[in-house]
Design an enzyme around this catalytic site. Structure first.
Site, PDB file in Angstrom:
ATOM      1  N   GLY A   1     -21.893 -23.775 -31.572  1.00  0.00           N
ATOM      2  CA  GLY A   1     -22.758 -22.585 -31.607  1.00  0.00           C
ATOM      3  C   GLY A   1     -22.520 -21.704 -30.396  1.00  0.00           C
TER       4      GLY A   1
ATOM      5  N   GLY B   1     -23.899 -18.672 -29.680  1.00  0.00           N
ATOM      6  CA  GLY B   1     -24.904 -17.612 -29.664  1.00  0.00           C
ATOM      7  C   GLY B   1     -25.239 -17.234 -28.228  1.00  0.00           C
TER       8      GLY B   1
ATOM      9  CB  VAL C   1     -28.005 -20.861 -25.253  1.00  0.00           C
ATOM     10  CG1 VAL C   1     -27.822 -21.978 -24.240  1.00  0.00           C
ATOM     11  CG2 VAL C   1     -29.430 -20.352 -25.238  1.00  0.00           C
TER      12      VAL C   1
ATOM     13  CE  LYS D   1     -41.900 -22.080 -30.418  1.00  0.00           C
ATOM     14  NZ  LYS D   1     -41.031 -22.281 -29.269  1.00  0.00           N
TER      15      LYS D   1
ATOM     16  CE1 TYR E   1     -18.169 -15.459 -26.271  1.00  0.00           C
ATOM     17  CE2 TYR E   1     -19.006 -14.681 -24.156  1.00  0.00           C
ATOM     18  CZ  TYR E   1     -18.002 -14.731 -25.100  1.00  0.00           C
ATOM     19  OH  TYR E   1     -16.819 -14.064 -24.876  1.00  0.00           O
TER      20      TYR E   1
HETATM   21  P1  NAD Z   1     -28.608 -17.846 -31.285  1.00  0.00           P
HETATM   22  O1  NAD Z   1     -29.224 -17.611 -32.607  1.00  0.00           O
HETATM   23  O2  NAD Z   1     -28.275 -16.710 -30.395  1.00  0.00           O
HETATM   24  O3  NAD Z   1     -27.254 -18.702 -31.448  1.00  0.00           O
HETATM   25  C1  NAD Z   1     -27.088 -19.776 -32.303  1.00  0.00           C
HETATM   26  C2  NAD Z   1     -25.614 -19.767 -32.712  1.00  0.00           C
HETATM   27  O4  NAD Z   1     -25.318 -20.980 -33.389  1.00  0.00           O
HETATM   28  C3  NAD Z   1     -25.269 -18.628 -33.647  1.00  0.00           C
HETATM   29  O5  NAD Z   1     -24.099 -17.966 -33.164  1.00  0.00           O
HETATM   30  C4  NAD Z   1     -25.002 -19.301 -34.990  1.00  0.00           C
HETATM   31  O6  NAD Z   1     -24.036 -18.645 -35.756  1.00  0.00           O
HETATM   32  C5  NAD Z   1     -24.508 -20.667 -34.507  1.00  0.00           C
HETATM   33  N1  NAD Z   1     -24.675 -21.765 -35.450  1.00  0.00           N
HETATM   34  C6  NAD Z   1     -25.764 -22.074 -36.205  1.00  0.00           C
HETATM   35  N2  NAD Z   1     -25.541 -23.199 -36.897  1.00  0.00           N
HETATM   36  C7  NAD Z   1     -24.283 -23.617 -36.576  1.00  0.00           C
HETATM   37  C8  NAD Z   1     -23.477 -24.704 -36.980  1.00  0.00           C
HETATM   38  N3  NAD Z   1     -23.913 -25.613 -37.874  1.00  0.00           N
HETATM   39  N4  NAD Z   1     -22.250 -24.827 -36.459  1.00  0.00           N
HETATM   40  C9  NAD Z   1     -21.790 -23.917 -35.557  1.00  0.00           C
HETATM   41  N5  NAD Z   1     -22.508 -22.855 -35.149  1.00  0.00           N
HETATM   42  C10 NAD Z   1     -23.741 -22.711 -35.654  1.00  0.00           C
HETATM   43  O7  NAD Z   1     -29.598 -18.883 -30.543  1.00  0.00           O
HETATM   44  P2  NAD Z   1     -29.662 -19.207 -28.989  1.00  0.00           P
HETATM   45  O8  NAD Z   1     -30.706 -18.383 -28.363  1.00  0.00           O
HETATM   46  O9  NAD Z   1     -28.281 -19.229 -28.437  1.00  0.00           O
HETATM   47  O10 NAD Z   1     -30.235 -20.700 -29.042  1.00  0.00           O
HETATM   48  C11 NAD Z   1     -29.400 -21.778 -29.411  1.00  0.00           C
HETATM   49  C12 NAD Z   1     -30.237 -23.037 -29.560  1.00  0.00           C
HETATM   50  O11 NAD Z   1     -30.869 -23.330 -28.307  1.00  0.00           O
HETATM   51  C13 NAD Z   1     -31.383 -22.924 -30.581  1.00  0.00           C
HETATM   52  O12 NAD Z   1     -31.579 -24.181 -31.182  1.00  0.00           O
HETATM   53  C14 NAD Z   1     -32.588 -22.575 -29.726  1.00  0.00           C
HETATM   54  O13 NAD Z   1     -33.791 -22.986 -30.336  1.00  0.00           O
HETATM   55  C15 NAD Z   1     -32.293 -23.375 -28.482  1.00  0.00           C
HETATM   56  N6  NAD Z   1     -32.934 -22.825 -27.273  1.00  0.00           N
HETATM   57  C16 NAD Z   1     -32.665 -21.549 -26.896  1.00  0.00           C
HETATM   58  C17 NAD Z   1     -33.253 -21.058 -25.734  1.00  0.00           C
HETATM   59  C18 NAD Z   1     -32.972 -19.645 -25.259  1.00  0.00           C
HETATM   60  O14 NAD Z   1     -33.266 -19.350 -24.092  1.00  0.00           O
HETATM   61  N7  NAD Z   1     -32.408 -18.775 -26.100  1.00  0.00           N
HETATM   62  C19 NAD Z   1     -34.103 -21.874 -24.967  1.00  0.00           C
HETATM   63  C20 NAD Z   1     -34.320 -23.194 -25.373  1.00  0.00           C
HETATM   64  C21 NAD Z   1     -33.724 -23.661 -26.538  1.00  0.00           C
END
Ligand code: NAD
Length: 339
Positions: free
Chosen positions: A174, A176, A178, A78, A180
């Site tokens: 959430g 975001g 993932v 990382k 959505y």
């Molecule tokens: P993102 O930042 O696009 O979305 C996160 C969403 O969660 C945002 O819309 C934010 O407003 C919302 N949020 C944050 N805290 C919240 C709460 N307490 N209550 C409700 N909503 C809340 O991130 P992402 O890429 O969608 O990733 C989501 C999670 O999955 C993260 O923890 C990330 O580390 C993990 N993850 C993502 C991936 C990937 O491919 N993007 C891969 C493995 C793990």
């Protein structure tokens, strides 16, 4: 620093500085036993170098476990770039970081993470080939969502005795990248999706476009559902939240969902099945690692779908041994990494 490295069993820690761009960065390599260390690059502010190192070291270990259980010939690493209040030239900063990665001669391959974008990866790619998730490679989030869907199917088989998700109720925390995409996939399967986000605009969009049911932020844990799917930030499963949950299973994408090791036992004691986060959310890693290796899309889709059978086996062993799925997953990963 060495104490921290020993406690997480981290193999190497690199610190980099570049005066011209203002770059200050840390790369932690947990293990290269299975292959080059692959893991995202975070770009965020840290109060002190010590917290940046702590973050990199802890997250590198998680990447090794994730890659091992996803069946990848890849180690875990990382990177963290310390974000300053002002940066003159973001492209120059990431190019400088690309030269740091190049100096490790392939021992570490970087990818997008919190605070970085595909465009930043393009800047890194001008200096090194040891980079994934460039604009050309695409967004891993929809692939992470596909893996979570496979995991939710596995949890429904195990806890609800259902092979179809039709009529199952899932609470997505959430919406975001993932969350959505996951909500979209679930709605297409006939799932009743409840959803919440701290951004009301994202909730409105999901209600209008997907027909999800909005839930107030303070009612997320207590809302009755079959599966609670944390897809926001990590660290949400503490004793208070677990006490409120009214679901049969927890299965979501967020990293480090459990606030500590006791949280896994608390979920077990409440009879709630927990899909270990680094197993269920490995779809994005599989996508970036296998795309980097030039695997065809059809193979990658099959490998992501296998997340479901990996979880079937973890849940089966958890029942047979009377230990939490989190304990079984850690043991399986350690058998691969250290045997
Ligand atoms: P993102 O930042 O696009 O979305 C996160 C969403 O969660 C945002 O819309 C934010 O407003 C919302 N949020 C944050 N805290 C919240 C709460 N307490 N209550 C409700 N909503 C809340 O991130 P992402 O890429 O969608 O990733 C989501 C999670 O999955 C993260 O923890 C990330 O580390 C993990 N993850 C993502 C991936 C990937 O491919 N993007 C891969 C493995 C793990």
């Amino acid at each position: 620093m060495f104490t921290r490295m020993h406690s997480e069993n981290v193999q190497a820690l690199h610190l980099f500085a570049d005066q011209a761009s203002g770059l200050e960065a840390v790369i932690a390599i947990h293990s290269t036993r299975l292959g080059p260390a692959l893991g995202g690059c975070r770009y965020q502010p840290y109060a002190a170098i010590d917290s940046a190192v702590a973050d990199a070291v802890r997250l590198a270990r998680g990447m090794s476990y994730k890659a091992a259980l996803a069946g990848l010939e890849q180690g875990g690493g990382k990177a963290v770039i310390i974000r300053k209040p002002h940066v003159d030239n973001r492209a120059a900063l990431f190019e400088a970081f690309g030269r740091c990665i190049e100096s490790l001669r392939g021992g570490y391959i970087t990818a997008v993470d919190s605070g970085t974008s595909n465009e930043d990866m393009d800047c890194i790619a001008r200096e090194t080939r040891f980079v994934t998730s460039t604009t050309q490679a695409g967004d891993p989030a929809p692939h992470t969502a596909l893996g979570v869907l496979a995991g939710i199917r596995s949890a429904a088989r195990e806890r609800l005795g259902q092979s179809s998700l039709n009529g199952v109720r899932v609470m997505v925390q959430g919406l975001g990248n993932v969350g959505y995409a996951l909500a979209q996939l679930l709605v297409a399967e006939g799932v009743e999706v409840l959803a919440a986000d701290i951004d009301p605009g994202k909730v409105r969009l999901a209600v209008d476009e997907l027909g999800v049911f909005p839930v107030a932020l303070d009612a997320v844990y207590e809302s009755p559902c079959d599966v609670f799917s944390p897809c926001g930030l990590g660290g949400v499963l503490n004793a208070d939240a677990i006490g409120q949950l009214r679901c049969a299973a927890v299965a979501g994408s967020a990293n480090n969902q459990l606030v500590d090791a006791d949280a896994a036992d608390l979920l077990d004691a409440r009879g709630i099945l927990y899909a270990p986060d680094y197993v269920i959310n490995a779809g994005g890693l599989l996508y970036v690692a296998l795309t980097y290796k030039g695997e065809p899309a059809s193979n990658i889709a099959g490998r992501i779908d296998n997340i479901g059978s990996r979880l079937d086996s973890i849940f089966g062993q958890s029942v047979a041994e009377g230990r939490s799925p989190a304990t079984i997953a850690d043991r399986q990963a350690e058998e691969i990494l250290y045997s």
